[in-house]
Design an enzyme around this catalytic site. Structure first.
Site, PDB file in Angstrom:
ATOM      1  N   GLU A  60      -5.655   6.232 -13.341  1.00 46.40           N
ATOM      2  CA  GLU A  60      -5.167   6.754 -12.214  1.00 46.40           C
ATOM      3  C   GLU A  60      -3.891   5.798 -11.954  1.00 46.40           C
ATOM      4  O   GLU A  60      -2.862   6.188 -11.477  1.00 46.40           O
ATOM      5  CB  GLU A  60      -6.281   6.551 -11.012  1.00 46.40           C
ATOM      6  CG  GLU A  60      -5.635   6.769  -9.615  1.00 46.40           C
ATOM      7  CD  GLU A  60      -6.566   6.083  -8.554  1.00 46.40           C
ATOM      8  OE1 GLU A  60      -5.949   5.881  -7.437  1.00 46.40           O
ATOM      9  OE2 GLU A  60      -7.659   5.785  -8.970  1.00 46.40           O
ATOM     10  N   ASP A  64      -0.018   7.342 -11.619  1.00 47.04           N
ATOM     11  CA  ASP A  64       0.577   7.411 -10.462  1.00 47.04           C
ATOM     12  C   ASP A  64       2.198   7.013 -10.858  1.00 47.04           C
ATOM     13  O   ASP A  64       3.229   7.740 -10.111  1.00 47.04           O
ATOM     14  CB  ASP A  64      -0.130   6.402  -9.363  1.00 47.04           C
ATOM     15  CG  ASP A  64       0.859   6.230  -8.190  1.00 47.04           C
ATOM     16  OD1 ASP A  64       1.136   7.284  -7.398  1.00 47.04           O
ATOM     17  OD2 ASP A  64       1.390   5.145  -7.841  1.00 47.04           O
ATOM     18  N   ASP A 133      -6.812  11.617  -7.275  1.00 51.51           N
ATOM     19  CA  ASP A 133      -7.101  10.505  -8.314  1.00 51.51           C
ATOM     20  C   ASP A 133      -7.186  11.082  -9.747  1.00 51.51           C
ATOM     21  O   ASP A 133      -6.497  10.563 -10.778  1.00 51.51           O
ATOM     22  CB  ASP A 133      -8.000   9.511  -7.968  1.00 51.51           C
ATOM     23  CG  ASP A 133      -7.954   8.639  -6.687  1.00 51.51           C
ATOM     24  OD1 ASP A 133      -6.687   8.771  -6.380  1.00 51.51           O
ATOM     25  OD2 ASP A 133      -8.894   8.297  -6.169  1.00 51.51           O
ATOM     26  N   GLU A 136      -3.844  12.150 -11.437  1.00 45.40           N
ATOM     27  CA  GLU A 136      -3.257  10.998 -11.797  1.00 45.40           C
ATOM     28  C   GLU A 136      -3.616  10.705 -13.054  1.00 45.40           C
ATOM     29  O   GLU A 136      -3.029   9.967 -13.998  1.00 45.40           O
ATOM     30  CB  GLU A 136      -3.059  10.080 -10.601  1.00 45.40           C
ATOM     31  CG  GLU A 136      -2.332  10.547  -9.699  1.00 45.40           C
ATOM     32  CD  GLU A 136      -2.158   9.442  -8.556  1.00 45.40           C
ATOM     33  OE1 GLU A 136      -1.351   9.324  -7.491  1.00 45.40           O
ATOM     34  OE2 GLU A 136      -3.193   8.557  -8.487  1.00 45.40           O
TER      35      GLU A 136
END
Length: 247
Positions: A60, A64, A133, A136
């Site tokens: 995650e 991102d 999440d 990502e």
């Protein structure tokens, strides 16, 4: 083999069919399906099973950054008449938890998440933070397995549509942190500082408490299922106190 995969959860034949089904639905292919399986592994799954296995939190973090880079590049190259302020507002909206959770829901991401029974019974697979999440983490899995070009293709498969919806005013994802920071910058005042003042709950269902500070004052506390959502909530409280948003 990437040492990171040494702790990836074991893939049974049934699970392999599920992962391949997801890939087929979304035009993906993996050299090593363990990356994708890991992207779908919520920390409650390994905690509850007391497994010596990893979860998707580190993916995650990487995803991102990849998401932010690809989105910024897309805006920079595709919208030459826009300025930095325009880019910031659009990007903040389309990469927000709300936006990613919306895409994840439309992709049926919840059907593939590995999650502990306790968390799942509390509706964990449908929580916006969990879905965002996971999106990502999938981006990071593609990046690690195949590189930036493949990750870019996946991100743009949904991000172009999210940007278009934003520009047509069909979405209203408010990034309170960005709104607050831009207001303070405009007033040439001290920038906000977010502090975690509390953290409670089991690993699979934690709650964070955050305050935001600027100009010698504290606003909050506000709670959230992760630091991002708690920070957004505290920024919202500050904006309400400043008379810039409704409660």
């Amino acid at each position: 083999m990437d040492s990171y995969l040494e702790k990836a959860p074991f893939i049974t034949p049934g699970r392999e069919r599920e992962l391949l089904s997801f890939c087929s639905e979304h035009g993906l292919s993996f050299n090593d399906l363990r990356y994708l399986n890991l992207a779908f592994t919520h920390k409650s799954f390994t905690n509850e099973a007391k497994m010596e296995a990893d979860n998707n939190e580190r993916l995650e973090f990487l995803g991102d950054s990849v998401l932010g880079l690809v989105t910024a590049e897309y805006l920079f190259k595709g919208f030459t008449s826009f300025h930095e302020g325009d880019f910031s507002k659009i990007k903040a909206s389309v990469v927000s938890e709300e936006s990613l959770a919306e895409v994840a829901s439309s992709y049926g991401i919840d059907r593939y998440i590995l999650m502990g029974r306790g968390e799942e019974m509390q509706g964990g697979k449908h929580k916006k933070a969990v879905l965002a999440d996971c999106m990502e983490a999938i981006i990071a899995a593609i990046f690690l397995d195949q590189g930036l070009d493949a990750a870019r293709t996946y991100v743009l498969s949904f991000m172009a549509g999210q940007v278009e919806k934003y520009l047509k005013n069909q979405v209203a994802y408010k990034d309170y942190k960005t709104i607050l920071q831009e207001y303070l910058q405009k007033k040439r005042r001290e920038l906000p500082l977010y502090r975690v003042i509390g953290q409670s709950g089991p690993d699979h269902d934690q709650e964070f408490t955050v305050v935001v500070e600027f100009d010698g004052r504290k606003y909050g506390p506000a709670k959230g299922k992760n630091k991002k959502s708690a920070e957004q909530a505290s920024a919202h409280l500050a904006l309400v106190a400043l008379g810039l948003e409704k409660s």
